[in-house]
Design an enzyme around this catalytic site. Sequence first.
Site, mmCIF file in Angstrom:
data_model
loop_
_atom_site.group_PDB
_atom_site.id
_atom_site.type_symbol
_atom_site.label_atom_id
_atom_site.label_comp_id
_atom_site.label_asym_id
_atom_site.label_seq_id
_atom_site.Cartn_x
_atom_site.Cartn_y
_atom_site.Cartn_z
ATOM 1 N N CYS A 2 -11.752 54.027 25.595
ATOM 2 C CA CYS A 2 -12.513 55.085 26.248
ATOM 3 C C CYS A 2 -11.596 56.257 26.573
ATOM 4 O O CYS A 2 -10.376 56.146 26.542
ATOM 5 C CB CYS A 2 -13.159 54.555 27.523
ATOM 6 N N ARG A 27 -12.416 58.992 21.271
ATOM 7 C CA ARG A 27 -12.060 57.696 21.858
ATOM 8 C C ARG A 27 -13.277 56.916 22.342
ATOM 9 O O ARG A 27 -13.146 55.769 22.780
ATOM 10 C CB ARG A 27 -11.102 57.906 23.035
ATOM 11 N N TRP A 79 -16.709 53.954 25.127
ATOM 12 C CA TRP A 79 -16.958 53.078 23.979
ATOM 13 C C TRP A 79 -17.278 51.714 24.576
ATOM 14 O O TRP A 79 -16.447 51.099 25.222
ATOM 15 C CB TRP A 79 -15.730 53.005 23.074
ATOM 16 N N ASN A 105 -10.536 52.341 31.461
ATOM 17 C CA ASN A 105 -10.359 52.022 30.049
ATOM 18 C C ASN A 105 -9.701 50.654 29.989
ATOM 19 O O ASN A 105 -8.671 50.430 30.621
ATOM 20 C CB ASN A 105 -9.462 53.076 29.379
ATOM 21 N N GLY A 106 -10.304 49.712 29.245
ATOM 22 C CA GLY A 106 -9.760 48.360 29.155
ATOM 23 C C GLY A 106 -10.840 47.328 29.404
ATOM 24 O O GLY A 106 -12.035 47.644 29.407
ATOM 25 N N GLU A 486 -7.582 49.509 1.575
ATOM 26 C CA GLU A 486 -7.714 50.674 2.434
ATOM 27 C C GLU A 486 -8.884 51.556 1.998
ATOM 28 O O GLU A 486 -9.638 52.061 2.833
ATOM 29 C CB GLU A 486 -6.409 51.472 2.434
ATOM 30 N N LYS A 490 -12.134 52.612 4.196
ATOM 31 C CA LYS A 490 -12.549 53.995 4.423
ATOM 32 C C LYS A 490 -14.026 54.180 4.106
ATOM 33 O O LYS A 490 -14.759 54.816 4.845
ATOM 34 C CB LYS A 490 -11.719 54.952 3.553
ATOM 35 N N GLU A 493 -16.240 52.409 6.741
ATOM 36 C CA GLU A 493 -16.128 53.034 8.062
ATOM 37 C C GLU A 493 -16.991 54.289 8.178
ATOM 38 O O GLU A 493 -17.669 54.495 9.178
ATOM 39 C CB GLU A 493 -14.674 53.434 8.340
ATOM 40 N N HIS A 509 -12.385 34.194 -10.171
ATOM 41 C CA HIS A 509 -12.423 33.040 -9.284
ATOM 42 C C HIS A 509 -13.553 33.145 -8.248
ATOM 43 O O HIS A 509 -13.467 32.537 -7.187
ATOM 44 C CB HIS A 509 -11.071 32.866 -8.586
ATOM 45 N N LYS A 604 -11.458 55.690 18.220
ATOM 46 C CA LYS A 604 -10.034 55.804 17.933
ATOM 47 C C LYS A 604 -9.222 55.051 18.989
ATOM 48 O O LYS A 604 -9.714 54.781 20.087
ATOM 49 C CB LYS A 604 -9.657 57.285 17.946
#
Length: 609
Positions: A2, A27, A79, A105-106, A486, A490, A493, A509, A604
């Site tokens: 946050c 954030r 968040w 935050n946490g 990656e 992307k 996301e 396989h 973020k």
Amino acid sequence: MCGIVGYIGRRDVAPLLLEGLQRLEYRGYDSAGIVITGKAAAGRPGALKMVKAKGRVRELEAKVPKRFAGTTGIAHTRWATHGAPSDENAHPHMDAENKVAVVHNGIIDNASELRAKLTADGIVFLSETDTEVLTHLIARARADTLEEKVREALRHVEGTYGIAVLHADFNDRIVVARNGSPVVLGIGEKEMFVASDVAALVAHTRQVVTLDDGEMATLKADDFRTYTTEGSTTTATPTTVEWEAESYDMGGHDTYMHKEISEQADAVDRVLRGRIDDRFSTVHLGGLNLDAREARGVRRIKILGCGTSYHAGQIGAQLIEELARIPADAEPASEFRYRNPVVDPDTLYVAVSQSGETYDVLAAVQELKRKGARVLGVVNVVGSAIAREADGGTYVHAGPEVCVVSTKCFTNTVVAFALLALHLGRIRDLSVADGKRIIDGLRRLPEQISEILANEDEIKRLAAEYADARSMMFIGRVRGYPVAREASLKLKEVSYIHAEAYPASELKHGPLALIEPAMPTVAIVPDDDLLEKNRAAMEEIKARSGRILAVAHQVQEKADHTIVVPKNENELDPILMGIPLQLFAYHTALAMGRDIDKPRNLAKSVTVE
């Protein structure tokens, strides 16, 4: 994850806090709130005034009344961890008498237990959050000062927090505390700021103090002091933030993601600048705090990161093995810290984090340090927690990255690993000729990145052709596999298209069962000794009527489309091959109308577990 911002001084506080929230919205952006101290009346302290709103900061701004004056306040953009996004669950949280306000935050791990005890004592909770527990604990504390009230409350709390607290009876101060979530103080002229990220501060001051875990601070308009949660005074020396406020602006781009993709040539030039030593065909990385004798004693390297940083670490491990011939591997930090790993004194551990505050990585570093391991940090933010905890390391110098989806930090982190691999290789057995070859390749990168970015219109056209896919496969072998991982991340996301990444050798396989015309494949096909192997994998896909988009150094006949990228040295090719796929993900998301800078459910700087 946050965003926290606070101010105490002489200016009108609400516009400052709203501006800070807008800079921190990456954030967290499911709800936001603001609380300020009103003017004191004769004989009684000023009351706290609060406004909260579900949604983005703009929704909060629309709800703030025109007459909302004050010179002290705290604010938050959320968040969600505990409780769905709603007005009630938005921060700040206040006690029953509206005297105490907290932003947090946490995660408080024992919140359920504390909530049950408080409920049994008659406390009525208005939200589902863990943070409201802390608000009531502070309000019920019997101490005489706000600092002691906060300290008393924190003794009951287990978990992580970065908090800022206002109290109507102590309206000349803000008290803040940190344990696992970042808290940064901004030092102004007869005014003080606090935030969870320097992004909220640099428009007003570049003099900052970053709190350590277990540290608290009291902010008044004309001074501040820091101390531990046990009460011992600590020494805080302000440092100067290297980034300007303009670094956080969009700079004429429609989104931060596009801006940050376009900055990569300059960013790579920045991470190389001043580090190359042509005389000995090596590089200078003075911050490693690792001399040549110690470097030669390293028998294994373990790289720890999360998400994009983990993928950069996978490429870094390959570079280290190829150039330095030291066994190396990468592992998600979130898994490493829970599997009771064997910590070998001859192993060098490398912690990777863009923000330098990623909780899973930081916790792994702290556990490794407790067991006597040597840890290097590869981070972007100077003075961040991981940078301070590590024995040494290197900064990636990507500059601020605001978009939730990381692009330029990924590229610069891989380049930083190339520098580390070259440095270790030249200490060990890498020849002067090979050192020069890698240096020449590194120097070519900025121009080659610009060449790739100049092809954006073609990549945009291809993205439109594949935007109807509901699922995509990404494949690559050895050097190409982390690039595929990656690129897959992307795409999912930012566009929300389901995407999976596999080693090309693993197709037969199991994953081949998924191949059909509706399931396109992106193939990473570098022009190296595995070129024919990769072409064979494409043959297998075409035999099953699969569509293929290749990223290669030459047009691939078996692919429906090819994005051609310039050739560098084999070891450095992964750096370039990921960049067009950043643009591919961006333009796919743009074609689908996604909120590119703020993808759903993400934020973020992941400072929670």
